[in-house]
Design an enzyme around this catalytic site. Structure first.
Site, PDB file in Angstrom:
ATOM      1  N   CYS A  91       0.829  -1.191   0.000  1.00 15.46           N
ATOM      2  CA  CYS A  91       0.000   0.000   0.000  1.00 15.46           C
ATOM      3  C   CYS A  91       0.871   1.252   0.000  1.00 15.46           C
ATOM      4  O   CYS A  91       1.912   1.306   0.633  1.00 15.46           O
ATOM      5  CB  CYS A  91      -0.951   0.098   1.181  1.00 15.46           C
ATOM      6  SG  CYS A  91      -2.077  -1.267   1.339  1.00 15.46           S
ATOM      7  N   ARG A 129       4.059  -0.130  -4.768  1.00 14.06           N
ATOM      8  CA  ARG A 129       3.832  -0.691  -3.433  1.00 14.06           C
ATOM      9  C   ARG A 129       2.573  -1.553  -3.352  1.00 14.06           C
ATOM     10  O   ARG A 129       2.379  -2.297  -2.390  1.00 14.06           O
ATOM     11  CB  ARG A 129       3.717   0.437  -2.407  1.00 14.06           C
ATOM     12  CG  ARG A 129       4.929   1.335  -2.351  1.00 14.06           C
ATOM     13  CD  ARG A 129       4.744   2.393  -1.307  1.00 14.06           C
ATOM     14  NE  ARG A 129       4.627   1.804   0.005  1.00 14.06           N
ATOM     15  CZ  ARG A 129       5.656   1.485   0.770  1.00 14.06           C
ATOM     16  NH1 ARG A 129       6.878   1.718   0.358  1.00 14.06           N
ATOM     17  NH2 ARG A 129       5.477   0.937   1.944  1.00 14.06           N
ATOM     18  N   TRP A 170      -2.647  -2.784  -1.600  1.00 15.92           N
ATOM     19  CA  TRP A 170      -2.271  -4.194  -1.744  1.00 15.92           C
ATOM     20  C   TRP A 170      -3.080  -4.898  -0.668  1.00 15.92           C
ATOM     21  O   TRP A 170      -2.807  -4.751   0.516  1.00 15.92           O
ATOM     22  CB  TRP A 170      -0.771  -4.357  -1.519  1.00 15.92           C
ATOM     23  CG  TRP A 170      -0.266  -5.739  -1.771  1.00 15.92           C
ATOM     24  CD1 TRP A 170       0.141  -6.259  -2.965  1.00 15.92           C
ATOM     25  CD2 TRP A 170      -0.083  -6.784  -0.806  1.00 15.92           C
ATOM     26  NE1 TRP A 170       0.554  -7.558  -2.803  1.00 15.92           N
ATOM     27  CE2 TRP A 170       0.430  -7.911  -1.480  1.00 15.92           C
ATOM     28  CE3 TRP A 170      -0.309  -6.884   0.569  1.00 15.92           C
ATOM     29  CZ2 TRP A 170       0.719  -9.111  -0.843  1.00 15.92           C
ATOM     30  CZ3 TRP A 170      -0.018  -8.080   1.206  1.00 15.92           C
ATOM     31  CH2 TRP A 170       0.496  -9.180   0.500  1.00 15.92           C
ATOM     32  N   ASN A 195      -1.731   2.084   5.674  1.00 13.87           N
ATOM     33  CA  ASN A 195      -0.868   1.019   5.145  1.00 13.87           C
ATOM     34  C   ASN A 195      -0.455   0.154   6.322  1.00 13.87           C
ATOM     35  O   ASN A 195       0.194   0.642   7.236  1.00 13.87           O
ATOM     36  CB  ASN A 195       0.369   1.646   4.475  1.00 13.87           C
ATOM     37  CG  ASN A 195       1.444   0.618   4.173  1.00 13.87           C
ATOM     38  OD1 ASN A 195       1.145  -0.564   3.982  1.00 13.87           O
ATOM     39  ND2 ASN A 195       2.684   1.059   4.126  1.00 13.87           N
ATOM     40  N   GLY A 196      -0.836  -1.120   6.306  1.00 11.16           N
ATOM     41  CA  GLY A 196      -0.463  -2.011   7.409  1.00 11.16           C
ATOM     42  C   GLY A 196      -1.590  -2.966   7.734  1.00 11.16           C
ATOM     43  O   GLY A 196      -2.502  -3.163   6.921  1.00 11.16           O
ATOM     44  N   GLU A 228       8.000 -14.493 -11.264  1.00 12.34           N
ATOM     45  CA  GLU A 228       7.244 -13.356 -10.747  1.00 12.34           C
ATOM     46  C   GLU A 228       6.723 -12.435 -11.828  1.00 12.34           C
ATOM     47  O   GLU A 228       5.680 -11.816 -11.642  1.00 12.34           O
ATOM     48  CB  GLU A 228       8.025 -12.588  -9.676  1.00 12.34           C
ATOM     49  CG  GLU A 228       9.309 -11.980 -10.106  1.00 12.34           C
ATOM     50  CD  GLU A 228      10.070 -11.346  -8.947  1.00 12.34           C
ATOM     51  OE1 GLU A 228       9.478 -11.039  -7.909  1.00 12.34           O
ATOM     52  OE2 GLU A 228      11.286 -11.150  -9.099  1.00 12.34           O
TER      53      GLU A 228
HETATM   54  C1  F6R Z   1      11.955 -10.235  -6.141  1.00 12.85           C
HETATM   55  C2  F6R Z   1      11.743  -9.272  -5.092  1.00 12.85           C
HETATM   56  C3  F6R Z   1      11.450  -9.764  -3.720  1.00 12.85           C
HETATM   57  C4  F6R Z   1      12.293  -8.978  -2.713  1.00 12.85           C
HETATM   58  C5  F6R Z   1      11.911  -9.367  -1.281  1.00 12.85           C
HETATM   59  C6  F6R Z   1      12.784  -8.681  -0.260  1.00 12.85           C
HETATM   60  O1  F6R Z   1      12.226  -9.633  -7.359  1.00 12.85           O
HETATM   61  O2  F6R Z   1      11.791  -8.093  -5.327  1.00 12.85           O
HETATM   62  O3  F6R Z   1      11.673 -11.122  -3.617  1.00 12.85           O
HETATM   63  O4  F6R Z   1      13.637  -9.248  -2.968  1.00 12.85           O
HETATM   64  O5  F6R Z   1      10.578  -9.032  -1.054  1.00 12.85           O
HETATM   65  O6  F6R Z   1      12.682  -7.302  -0.340  1.00 12.85           O
HETATM   66  P1  F6R Z   1      13.744  -6.358   0.316  1.00 12.85           P
HETATM   67  O7  F6R Z   1      15.043  -6.590  -0.367  1.00 12.85           O
HETATM   68  O8  F6R Z   1      13.227  -4.972   0.093  1.00 12.85           O
HETATM   69  O9  F6R Z   1      13.813  -6.723   1.770  1.00 12.85           O
END
Ligand code: F6R
Length: 617
Positions: free
Chosen positions: A2, A27, A75, A101-102, A497
């Site tokens: 979000c 987001r 989201w 958001n949360g 993904e």
């Molecule tokens: C894949 C992707 C996610 C993030 C994961 C961790 O392309 O973007 O798998 O790597 O959600 O996010 P961070 O690095 O922000 O903690």
């Protein structure tokens, strides 16, 4: 998860909020909404779908006038994505309106209690419970809005970044944070303020921002200083105004069709930005204050535990190979989500490295909190400057990749690996676990990597041709060994993904322990088969695939002839040291998944069900 945006000031709020929501759409993007105050009424419009859908709807159904407004891109957590569950949410009287958001974890008992007092709910969301709780507290205790929000939040368990507006008190907006990020942009002479999940919605208006900490609430009024307090005990705090370094160009597509493609192509410069000022090749020095100031902690560590999620977890796996091979310090890699709940054995002699692009991932945050409680030293490797993990760590190093907006992580991965290689080399030098020659060879070669990444990017047309052949395959297998095993995992994740094709990554030699059963003439298998390391062994694995008629797409070192003779397709990358090869072999895998997704008409930058920053468990 979000995105929230708010504005209070002298400009029309609508265009600021819409543009801000578009920038925060990474987001979450299953629904969106806006509430504007026109001086008399709150005008609210919301819809399932993207911000463009909201724009169409709002322009038809409400007055867009007003200098105060709040907006949301969602989201979904509680309640399916539909118009009703979209934010903003009104209180029962429709005097109050909120964006959130949360997750409010105890929303169910709170809802029951409010229902028993006559409150009625139209949505399935936890957020509607929160705004009615605020209204109830405000009326029952006869409180000003700020105090009512504060008191209501003391009854809430969970995570939030919220902005609340009350049409009976139209000169202020209340913002509060617990667990979800929230920045306040401070306009010139306090004539305007912006509220947002990150600074991107207000970057062209002000470079001055206050990042709320967990458990803080802010009363924002035009022409006045922000009143910042601790929610729990009402302590008045001094807001710290930070100067932002972000610029507009960094958060726009700059002529590329998608942010992901732009970010893939930014990697040569992003890697330079990561080592710039840190790696002095001629002098043989690596300067990293976060390590220099705590070198003994690292050198005396029993082990290094790396916690992360998703792509960052794959970078952690590369780091495990790199740190163990150079610095000879035992490394364990953990999914943050598992680590936090499995009562792990951690001691004050452990160093815990947390890797996170966003610096906001809820599981990674919880993992470092646990590590700190147990006395471990926590080192954060984050991209977003000022993010929660970077602030909550004992020390750290930024990746300096610049904003990553495409939901699928690309340049964050290669820059995380770059930082971790620098750390490994620094520790190895300090420990004397590698020779001077070896140390210099690695520094010199790391300096050449950006040019080699740029060269790897020139395979784009070849990769597009391969993508066109396999875009309709229902399954893919990715194989790699040693330093390139995590790259195989990352390649499979990228494909899954953004193109929704099922893909699995495996260590190449593990194939014969199960996945080999999947291989037939329809199965594309991406094999990382660069020279050095386990080249001959990987060639044998390729032979095994060939014997079962699998289709081989091989990532090879430039000039390779042996694999070329066996594979159906080859993609060349420049030669480099084995330990640095993930920085090159990753590039064609990113491009392959990108082109397949585009050819399948998938939304590359905003894949279904995903969000960039996972701030809920
Ligand atoms: C894949 C992707 C996610 C993030 C994961 C961790 O392309 O973007 O798998 O790597 O959600 O996010 P961070 O690095 O922000 O903690």
């Amino acid at each position: 998860m979000c995105g929230i945006v708010g504005y209070i000031g002298y400009r029309e709020a609508y265009p600021i909020i819409i543009k801000g929501l578009q920038r925060l759409e990474y987001r979450g993007y299953d629904s969106a909404g806006i509430a504007l105050y026109d001086g008399k009424n709150i005008n609210l419009s919301k819809t399932k779908g993207k911000v463009v859908d909201l724009q169409k709807r709002a322009e038809q159904e409400i007055s867009l006038k007003g200098y105060i407004g709040i907006g949301h891109t969602r989201w979904a957590t509680h309640g399916v994505p539909n118009d009703v569950n979209s934010h903003p949410h009104y209180s029962n009287s429709e005097d109050l309106v909120v964006i959130h958001n949360g997750i409010i974890e105890n929303y169910a008992p709170l809802k029951k209690e409010l229902q028993s007092k006559g409150y009625v709910f139209t949505s399935d969301t936890d957020t509607e419970v929160l705004i009615n709780l605020i209204e109830y507290v405000q009326k029952n205790e006869n409180l000003k809005l700020g105090k009512a929000v504060q008191l209501a939040l003391t009854q809430v368990v969970g995570a939030y970044a919220i902005a609340v507006f009350d049409k009976k008190k139209p000169n202020e907006v209340i913002a509060a944070r617990m667990g979800s990020p929230l920045a306040i942009g401070v306009g010139e002479d306090k004539k305007e303020f912006f509220i947002a999940s990150d600074a991107s919605p207000f970057i062209e208006y002000t470079k001055n921002a206050i990042y709320l900490e967990d458990g803080e609430i802010a009363v924002i009024r035009v022409g006045k200083d922000i009143k910042l307090r601790k929610i729990a005990d009402d302590t008045l705090l001094d807001p710290f105004i930070q100067a932002l370094e972000l610029n507009l160009e960094q958060i726009e597509k700059g002529g590329y069709e998608h942010f992901m493609l732009k970010e893939i192509h930014e990697q040569p410069n992003a890697i330079i930005d990561t080592y710039r000022g840190r790696m002095l090749v001629n002098e043989g020095i690596i300067r990293m204050a976060g390590i220099d100031n705590h070198l003994e902690r690292f050198l005396n560590a029993d082990r290094i535990i790396i916690v992360a999620c998703g792509t960052s977890w794959h970078a952690a796996l590369v780091a495990e190979y790199v740190i163990e091979s150079l610095a000879r310090i035992p490394v364990e890699v953990e999914y943050a989500s598992e680590f936090r709940y499995r009562n792990p054995i951690i001691t004050s002699k452990d160093v815990v490295i947390a890797i996170s692009q966003s610096g906001e991932t809820a599981d990674t945050r919880a993992a470092i909190q646990l590590a700190k409680q147990k006395g471990a030293f926590v080192f954060g490797v984050c991209n977003v400057v000022g993010s929660t993990i970077s602030r909550e760590s004992d020390a750290g190093a930024y990746t300096h990749a610049g904003p990553e907006i495409g939901v699928a992580s690309t340049k964050a991965f290669t820059t995380q690996i770059t930082v971790l290689i620098l750390i490994a080399l620094k520790l190895a030098k300090a420990k004397g676990s590698i020779s001077n020659d070896e140390y210099f060879t690695h520094l010199q070669e790391l300096e050449r990597i950006p040019a080699k990444v740029a060269e790897a990017l020139t395979s784009d047309e070849n990769i597009k041709t391969i993508a066109a052949i396999y875009k309709d395959s229902p399954n893919f297998l990715y194989l790699g060994r040693g330093f390139n095993f995590p790259v195989a995992l990352e390649g499979a994740l990228k494909l899954k993904e953004i193109s929704y094709i099922h893909a699995e990554g495996y260590p190449a030699a593990e194939m014969k322990h199960g996945p080999i059963a999947l291989i037939d003439e329809k199965m594309p298998i991406v094999v990382i088969a660069t020279k050095k390391g386990h080249y001959e062994k990987v060639v044998s694995n390729i032979e095994e695939i060939k014997a079962r008629s699998g289709k081989i797409i091989a990532i090879v070192t430039k000039g390779d002839v042996d694999v070329k003779a066996l594979a159906d397709h080859v993609i060349e990358v420049p030669d480099t040291l084995e330990l640095l090869s993930p920085l090159l072999t990753t590039i064609p895998l990113q491009l392959l998944s990108y082109h397949i997704a585009v050819m399948r008409n998938c939304n590359v930058d905003q894949p279904r069900n995903l969000a960039k920053s996972v701030t809920v468990e």
